[in-house]
Motif scaffolding. Structure first.
Motif, mmCIF file in Angstrom:
data_model
loop_
_atom_site.group_PDB
_atom_site.id
_atom_site.type_symbol
_atom_site.label_atom_id
_atom_site.label_comp_id
_atom_site.label_asym_id
_atom_site.label_seq_id
_atom_site.Cartn_x
_atom_site.Cartn_y
_atom_site.Cartn_z
ATOM 1 N N ASN A 111 3.096 -21.314 9.060
ATOM 2 C CA ASN A 111 2.551 -22.383 9.603
ATOM 3 C C ASN A 111 3.214 -23.523 9.221
ATOM 4 N N ARG A 112 4.583 -23.641 8.803
ATOM 5 C CA ARG A 112 5.384 -24.840 8.536
ATOM 6 C C ARG A 112 5.630 -25.189 9.802
ATOM 7 N N VAL A 113 5.750 -26.709 9.864
ATOM 8 C CA VAL A 113 6.105 -27.496 10.874
ATOM 9 C C VAL A 113 7.661 -27.152 11.092
ATOM 10 N N GLY A 114 8.115 -27.269 12.426
ATOM 11 C CA GLY A 114 9.375 -27.271 12.865
ATOM 12 C C GLY A 114 10.055 -25.669 13.343
ATOM 13 N N SER A 147 9.948 -19.092 17.710
ATOM 14 C CA SER A 147 9.236 -20.186 17.574
ATOM 15 C C SER A 147 7.548 -19.767 18.031
ATOM 16 N N ARG A 148 6.924 -20.753 18.193
ATOM 17 C CA ARG A 148 5.337 -20.560 18.451
ATOM 18 C C ARG A 148 5.434 -20.255 19.844
ATOM 19 N N SER A 162 -0.182 -20.582 16.777
ATOM 20 C CA SER A 162 0.078 -21.655 15.778
ATOM 21 C C SER A 162 1.000 -21.360 14.858
ATOM 22 N N TYR A 163 1.671 -20.361 14.870
ATOM 23 C CA TYR A 163 2.446 -19.739 13.874
ATOM 24 C C TYR A 163 3.888 -19.318 14.373
ATOM 25 N N ASN A 164 4.947 -19.994 13.915
ATOM 26 C CA ASN A 164 6.321 -19.258 13.893
ATOM 27 C C ASN A 164 6.156 -17.951 13.196
#
Length: 125
Positions: A100-103, A52-53, A31-33
């Motif tokens: 855990n930021r989106v994108g 990316s994830r 779930s993490y970049n």
């Protein structure tokens, strides 16, 4: 919470290779970049690259493109930084970080939530 531990640093001659590993424990790794950063003595921390994830997208600092490769194995909760054709200017403490930021993976270290303790990479000329 995510705990990150880096492995694989050391001393290498210019032109050589090292592979850094960053093992994660805690919440779902996928779930993490993930990002790799480095900090040389007297210099600010800089973004080296990110993944990316899913591992489908990677980004690199211009000066390491073509020499460094980031990959990840979500089943092993591990991210890697393969460093080839190392140069003395690559000497630094290398850190992995989780966001855990989106994108897509962020370049700014301020957008990462968890950090490893760092591992020293020294490239001799």
């Amino acid at each position: 919470q995510v705990q990150l531990v880096e492995f694989g640093g050391g001393l290498v001659q210019a032109g050589g290779s090292l592979r850094l590993s960053c093992a994660a424990s805690g919440r779902s790794f996928s779930s993490y970049n993930m990002g790799w950063f480095r900090q040389a003595p007297g210099k600010e921390r800089e973004f080296v690259g990110g993944i990316s994830r899913s591992g489908g997208s990677t980004y690199y600092l211009d000066s390491v493109k073509g020499r460094f490769t980031i990959s990840r194995e979500n089943a092993k909760s591990t991210v890697y930084l393969q460093m080839n054709s190392l140069k003395p200017e690559d000497t630094a403490i290398y850190y992995c970080a989780a966001s855990n930021r989106v994108g897509l993976p962020a370049v700014s270290g301020g957008l990462y939530d968890y950090w490893g303790q760092g591992t020293q990479v020294t490239v001799s000329s």
